[in-house]
Design a protein around this motif. Structure first.
Motif, PDB file in Angstrom:
ATOM      1  N   ALA A 247       0.841  -1.201   0.000  1.00  0.00           N
ATOM      2  CA  ALA A 247       0.000   0.000   0.000  1.00  0.00           C
ATOM      3  C   ALA A 247       0.872   1.245   0.000  1.00  0.00           C
ATOM      4  O   ALA A 247       1.989   1.240   0.526  1.00  0.00           O
ATOM      5  CB  ALA A 247      -0.935   0.010   1.211  1.00  0.00           C
ATOM      6  N   GLU A 257      -3.780  11.023  -4.171  1.00  0.00           N
ATOM      7  CA  GLU A 257      -4.154   9.655  -4.489  1.00  0.00           C
ATOM      8  C   GLU A 257      -3.130   8.676  -3.908  1.00  0.00           C
ATOM      9  O   GLU A 257      -1.942   8.974  -3.826  1.00  0.00           O
ATOM     10  CB  GLU A 257      -4.260   9.447  -6.004  1.00  0.00           C
ATOM     11  N   GLU A 259      -2.858   3.964  -3.153  1.00  0.00           N
ATOM     12  CA  GLU A 259      -3.362   2.697  -3.658  1.00  0.00           C
ATOM     13  C   GLU A 259      -3.123   1.588  -2.652  1.00  0.00           C
ATOM     14  O   GLU A 259      -2.224   1.659  -1.805  1.00  0.00           O
ATOM     15  CB  GLU A 259      -2.696   2.332  -4.985  1.00  0.00           C
ATOM     16  N   LEU A 260      -3.953   0.558  -2.755  1.00  0.00           N
ATOM     17  CA  LEU A 260      -3.826  -0.666  -1.971  1.00  0.00           C
ATOM     18  C   LEU A 260      -3.681  -1.813  -2.956  1.00  0.00           C
ATOM     19  O   LEU A 260      -4.527  -1.993  -3.839  1.00  0.00           O
ATOM     20  CB  LEU A 260      -5.053  -0.870  -1.085  1.00  0.00           C
ATOM     21  N   LEU A 278      -6.484  -1.270  -5.594  1.00  0.00           N
ATOM     22  CA  LEU A 278      -7.656  -0.539  -5.126  1.00  0.00           C
ATOM     23  C   LEU A 278      -7.253   0.906  -4.860  1.00  0.00           C
ATOM     24  O   LEU A 278      -6.369   1.171  -4.048  1.00  0.00           O
ATOM     25  CB  LEU A 278      -8.210  -1.171  -3.846  1.00  0.00           C
ATOM     26  N   LEU A 280      -6.949   4.528  -3.350  1.00  0.00           N
ATOM     27  CA  LEU A 280      -7.183   5.234  -2.095  1.00  0.00           C
ATOM     28  C   LEU A 280      -7.069   6.724  -2.369  1.00  0.00           C
ATOM     29  O   LEU A 280      -6.351   7.148  -3.282  1.00  0.00           O
ATOM     30  CB  LEU A 280      -6.153   4.835  -1.033  1.00  0.00           C
ATOM     31  N   ARG A 281      -7.752   7.521  -1.591  1.00  0.00           N
ATOM     32  CA  ARG A 281      -7.624   8.970  -1.752  1.00  0.00           C
ATOM     33  C   ARG A 281      -7.657   9.643  -0.386  1.00  0.00           C
ATOM     34  O   ARG A 281      -8.403   9.242   0.505  1.00  0.00           O
ATOM     35  CB  ARG A 281      -8.710   9.536  -2.664  1.00  0.00           C
ATOM     36  N   MET A 289     -11.526   4.832   0.789  1.00  0.00           N
ATOM     37  CA  MET A 289     -11.516   3.856  -0.287  1.00  0.00           C
ATOM     38  C   MET A 289     -12.946   3.743  -0.806  1.00  0.00           C
ATOM     39  O   MET A 289     -13.841   3.273  -0.099  1.00  0.00           O
ATOM     40  CB  MET A 289     -11.028   2.492   0.197  1.00  0.00           C
ATOM     41  N   ASP A 290     -13.154   4.243  -2.002  1.00  0.00           N
ATOM     42  CA  ASP A 290     -14.482   4.179  -2.592  1.00  0.00           C
ATOM     43  C   ASP A 290     -14.835   2.736  -2.934  1.00  0.00           C
ATOM     44  O   ASP A 290     -13.985   1.845  -2.905  1.00  0.00           O
ATOM     45  CB  ASP A 290     -14.540   5.057  -3.848  1.00  0.00           C
ATOM     46  N   ASN A 292     -15.246  -0.672  -4.337  1.00  0.00           N
ATOM     47  CA  ASN A 292     -14.535  -1.469  -5.320  1.00  0.00           C
ATOM     48  C   ASN A 292     -15.134  -2.866  -5.354  1.00  0.00           C
ATOM     49  O   ASN A 292     -15.609  -3.381  -4.340  1.00  0.00           O
ATOM     50  CB  ASN A 292     -13.046  -1.582  -4.964  1.00  0.00           C
ATOM     51  N   GLU A 304     -15.607  -1.059   0.615  1.00  0.00           N
ATOM     52  CA  GLU A 304     -15.381   0.372   0.752  1.00  0.00           C
ATOM     53  C   GLU A 304     -15.096   0.696   2.220  1.00  0.00           C
ATOM     54  O   GLU A 304     -15.460  -0.062   3.123  1.00  0.00           O
ATOM     55  CB  GLU A 304     -16.588   1.178   0.261  1.00  0.00           C
ATOM     56  N   GLU A 306     -13.399   4.023   5.195  1.00  0.00           N
ATOM     57  CA  GLU A 306     -12.909   5.367   5.498  1.00  0.00           C
ATOM     58  C   GLU A 306     -12.237   5.354   6.863  1.00  0.00           C
ATOM     59  O   GLU A 306     -12.730   4.725   7.805  1.00  0.00           O
ATOM     60  CB  GLU A 306     -14.055   6.382   5.489  1.00  0.00           C
TER      61      GLU A 306
END
Length: 509
Positions: A247, A257, A259-260, A278, A280-281, A289-290, A292, A304, A306
């Motif tokens: 990650a 931005e 990522e995972l 996946l 991440l933001r 994480m929206d 997925n 998803e 937060e």
């Protein structure tokens, strides 16, 4: 020596002292750095940090080597965590090959614990369910959790914001399960069905409250080569492996931005290659994480979550299974599946404060249709048209709020609880037609003449029922399956009823 000569000598001595003091002042940081690195290269020096980590996590810690410098930050090699101080090497639950921490000195001078980069490389772990249970028990002894009946509450985002996240979690579970209610024939009324879904399935985690204004400082957390294994010492077939994960997590500052990365997941002998990234933001105050979509072992999953960067690090995670036809053959590659499910859907969420293990809760609501259980003893089938399961989990234990499987010939209803201290109880009601009730009675009599179900007539003449009570006792789980509802050990009864080869009757009560 005249006065002028003495004055010149004094000036030279004074100049020499000043130069010596200046050199010492300039060299002292380097001398201190050398001294500290020499100190931390010894067992005494690393022991200082080990004790601090053990104090924070409650787990014994060992460090092979560490050093630090103002320009390169802190470096730690081979950090290991154990289940207990006397644990053997194979009881190690976590190992980190190398940790690199580059702190922000300006932030530290301001009293803020911030870093520009935290890099964790070669993170691996092997944790058994038994070790995990023991860790939770030790944590419970230090921080006992009150177990009580949940009170009615409103699920609104405003409530969560007003309490600044203190009510993100609701660690309240019933002390004892209520007696399961069944309508005629074990059928569930539409009103009750709607209530269960509303209570167990539609509760959203809620919005995590804002933590403060956005600043300009930016940091990163990087995980490389993460491999974790969860297994059972009692059952070698129960094992989950997560491999080749990593990650890049942005923290603080403006929106960015990350990522995972997920490599593969294995459950027992079943391997599912994911190779998923996946997104991440960082949105200025939390890591998001929206939604997925993944497919693991043939099952479609929506994920998803937060995490808020505020006190305690509150986290919300949702794992849903959209309505789908189920193919369980990837889960049982070496043998025929013990059950079949036509359609299944599930909604699950988990909330916690990562820095406070006392505060976590999870809820789950699952629906299924066309469930068929294959009898391993005689090859018969137990069929249910529809059903649902509602669960609640927190640091006090697990509660099965409601479980029901409704079929034309048989219906099963129940609820149960299991606490982290090992206490457990359950009430299960079996509702069957008279023909099926006689079949169940004969089946348990074949296991042992001292066992009985003793079905009784329900409201209508075409249905009979039997309530089975299960409780944890010093000798293990016991059920009221003996004559005159005498309590008998549950495990040998289950083996005798389900296994193909029947054990000797004298082994049973």
């Amino acid at each position: 020596m005249n006065d002028s000569g003495a004055s010149v000598l004094n000036k030279k001595v004074l100049g020499l002292r000043l130069r010596t003091c200046l050199l010492l002042m300039l060299a002292s940081p380097f001398l201190i750095l050398i001294f500290l690195n020499l100190l931390f290269s010894t067992a005494f020096g690393t022991g200082l940090l080990e004790r601090q980590i053990e104090k924070k996590l409650g787990l014994p810690c060992e460090i092979k080597k560490l050093n630090w410098s103002p320009w390169a930050g802190l470096r730690v090699w081979e950090l290991e965590l154990f289940g207990s101080r006397d644990s053997p090497l194979d009881a190690r639950i976590l190992r980190v090959g190398e940790i690199k921490l580059d702190p922000s000195w300006i932030s530290l001078l301001k009293g803020e614990k911030r870093f520009e980069k935290l890099e964790v490389d070669e993170l691996s772990g092997e944790l058994s369910l038994e070790q995990f249970e023991e860790i939770l028990k030790r944590h419970q002894r230090r921080h006992p959790v009150t177990v009580r009946e949940p009170s009615p509450r409103k699920n609104t985002n405003k409530d969560l914001s007003d309490r600044e996240g203190k009510d993100l979690l609701h660690p309240k579970i019933p002390v004892k399960p209520q007696r399961p209610r069944s309508d005629e024939g074990g059928q569930k009324t539409p009103q009750r069905e709607s209530e269960d879904e509303g209570q167990a399935g539609s509760e959203a985690p809620g919005r995590i409250p804002d933590s403060g204004p956005v600043d300009d400082f930016e940091g990163r957390v990087i995980f490389k080569e993460v491999n974790l294994r969860l297994y059972s010492q009692a059952d070698p077939n129960l094992e989950v492996n997560l491999r080749d994960c990593g990650a890049t997590i942005p923290l603080w500052g403006q929106a960015r931005e990350g990522e995972l990365r997920l490599g593969s997941v294995a459950a027992g002998s079943c391997l599912s290659s994911l190779d998923a990234l996946l997104p991440l933001r960082w949105n200025g105050d939390s890591l998001v994480m929206d939604r997925n979509q993944l497919k693991i072992l043939g099952i479609e999953i929506e994920l998803e979550g937060e995490m808020k960067l505020s006190r305690g690090l509150p986290l919300g995670l949702r794992v849903n299974l959209p309505d789908q036809q189920m193919d369980l053959s990837p889960i049982f590659p070496d043998r025929s599946t013990p059950l079949e499910v036509g359609h299944l859907s599930s909604r699950n969420y988990f909330q916690a404060h990562l820095l406070n293990l006392r505060r976590f809760t999870g809820r789950s609501f699952t629906r299924f249709t066309e469930l068929v259980l294959h009898d391993p003893k005689d090859g018969g089938d137990l069929k249910f048209d529809r059903g649902s399961v509602a669960l609640t989990l927190n640091s006090g234990g697990l509660v099965v709020n409601d479980m029901r499987a409704i079929g034309e010939e048989d219906s099963i209803l129940g609820n149960a609880y299991v606490t982290m201290t090992g206490e457990a109880a359950a009430t299960v009601r079996i509702v069957s037609s008279p023909v099926r009730a006689d079949s169940h009675e004969n089946r348990i009599k074949q296991a042992s003449p001292s066992l009985t179900l003793q079905f009784r007539p329900l409201i209508t003449p075409d249905r009979e029922y039997r309530d089975i009570r299960v409780e944890s006792r010093p000798e293990g789980l016991a059920a009221n399956l003996g004559l005159e509802k005498k309590w008998v050990p549950l495990a040998p009864v289950v083996r005798a009823v389900l296994e193909k080869s029947k054990p000797p009757k004298q082994n049973l009560p």
